[in-house]
Design an enzyme around this catalytic site. Structure first.
Site, PDB file in Angstrom:
ATOM      1  N   HIS A 196      -7.247  -4.721  10.236  1.00  0.00           N
ATOM      2  CA  HIS A 196      -6.978  -4.428   8.818  1.00  0.00           C
ATOM      3  C   HIS A 196      -5.684  -5.088   8.352  1.00  0.00           C
ATOM      4  CE1 HIS A 196      -4.732  -0.417   9.859  1.00  0.00           C
ATOM      5  NE2 HIS A 196      -3.841  -1.318   9.558  1.00  0.00           N
ATOM      6  N   ASN A 204      -7.657  -2.931  14.401  1.00  0.00           N
ATOM      7  CA  ASN A 204      -9.033  -3.267  13.998  1.00  0.00           C
ATOM      8  C   ASN A 204      -9.067  -4.437  13.016  1.00  0.00           C
ATOM      9  OD1 ASN A 204      -8.016  -2.153  11.680  1.00  0.00           O
ATOM     10  ND2 ASN A 204      -9.395  -0.402  11.605  1.00  0.00           N
ATOM     11  N   ASP A 215       0.822  -1.216   0.000  1.00  0.00           N
ATOM     12  CA  ASP A 215       0.000   0.000   0.000  1.00  0.00           C
ATOM     13  C   ASP A 215       0.852   1.262   0.000  1.00  0.00           C
ATOM     14  OD1 ASP A 215       0.942  -0.490   2.555  1.00  0.00           O
ATOM     15  OD2 ASP A 215      -1.027  -0.705   3.468  1.00  0.00           O
ATOM     16  N   GLU A 238      -9.622  -1.885   5.397  1.00  0.00           N
ATOM     17  CA  GLU A 238     -10.224  -1.653   6.707  1.00  0.00           C
ATOM     18  C   GLU A 238     -11.467  -2.536   6.855  1.00  0.00           C
ATOM     19  OE1 GLU A 238      -8.650   0.047   8.785  1.00  0.00           O
ATOM     20  OE2 GLU A 238      -7.886   1.948   8.026  1.00  0.00           O
TER      21      GLU A 238
END
Ligand code: F6R
Length: 264
Positions: free
Chosen positions: A138, A136, A67, A143
């Site tokens: 991800h 979380n 990313d 996400e």
């Protein structure tokens, strides 16, 4: 999934690095999937040392990063391209032209995402993909609620991720809220996936990944569907798992089997 629980972050980095060393020794022209963040830094230091020691060469390897922030040039100190150059590429014998990070400054990011997918396919697909994990759940910048078969695309970061990453930006500095990320489907296409997590603050995400239901609410849980995923964690990150003894027993048996096979 293979669950490997080790004492601390140093052991996690060493174990993860060994998986990359084995891959490169088996196939010097490997296609490596790489990640940024704090977790892989020690693994990269390990790989740099093994490269300098002559155990491995990256001369024929190709890399693709997961990313990049949208809106940052590669020479911006917070860009993931800059991070990779500083933390790994500048210190090993890889040809920089064979390293790929999604272009954060692309004139047309939508087209850039398609091109990135094509480049991965043209390279023959990713042999081994390194992942960290967000609190979380991800992976990459996928996400919660990300499509489980998604491909490389532009994604909005959650507030939690923006807050977690704010530590890298100066108070008055522009912090992007958008990214280009490999999709979950792109990650699942890798032949092997290695997810590293250390520390108590990852324990809940690891619990959801390993023992939770397969759900877009925890993108990393999709690794339950991967045929060759290794989750390498330290004691702190394993602290919410219900079946630690079981995972340790399986890993001990795995290691015995590997030792027996190596003696043959
Ligand atoms: C980075 C990436 C992210 C990180 C994750 C954990 O390329 O894809 O998913 O792996 O945010 O980051 P750290 O390791 O800093 O806790």
């Amino acid at each position: 999934m293979q669950i490997v629980i080790l004492k601390d972050a140093t052991e996690v980095a060493e174990y993860g690095a060994n998986l990359f060393v084995n891959q490169l020794q088996k196939k010097p022209a490997s296609v490596l999937g790489l990640a940024t963040g704090s977790t892989p830094v020690a693994l990269y230091q390990n790989l740099i040392a093994r490269n300098h020691a002559g155990d491995i060469s990256f001369a024929n390897a190709i890399s693709f990063n997961l990313d990049e922030y949208l809106g940052l040039d590669g020479d911006h100190p917070q860009s993931y391209r800059y991070f990779m150059n500083q933390q790994l590429f500048n210190h090993i014998d890889i040809d920089i032209n064979n390293t790929h990070v999604p272009p954060g400054n692309a004139a047309d990011p939508i087209v850039a995402c398609e091109v990135y997918e094509q480049q991965i396919a043209q390279a023959g697909g990713i042999d081994i993909q390194l992942l960290g994990i967000g609190r979380n759940g991800h992976i990459g910048f996928n996400e919660p609620s990300s499509g489980l078969t998604s491909r490389t695309r532009v994604k909005t970061l959650t507030k939690a991720t923006i807050e977690d990453n704010a530590r890298f930006f100066a108070e008055d500095e522009y912090q992007p809220h958008l990214s280009i990320t490999m999709g979950i489907g792109t990650i699942l296409d890798a032949k092997k996936v290695v997810l590293l997590a250390t520390g108590e603050n990852k324990a809940q995400a690891i619990k959801a990944t390993v023992e939770g239901p397969l759900t877009a609410a925890c993108p990393a849980s999709v690794l339950q569907m991967h045929r060759n995923a290794v989750i390498v964690i330290d004691e702190a990150a394993s602290s919410q798992l219900a079946d630690v003894d079981f995972y340790k027993h399986i890993e001990a048996e795995n290691q015995k089997l590997l030792a027996r096979l190596a003696r043959k």
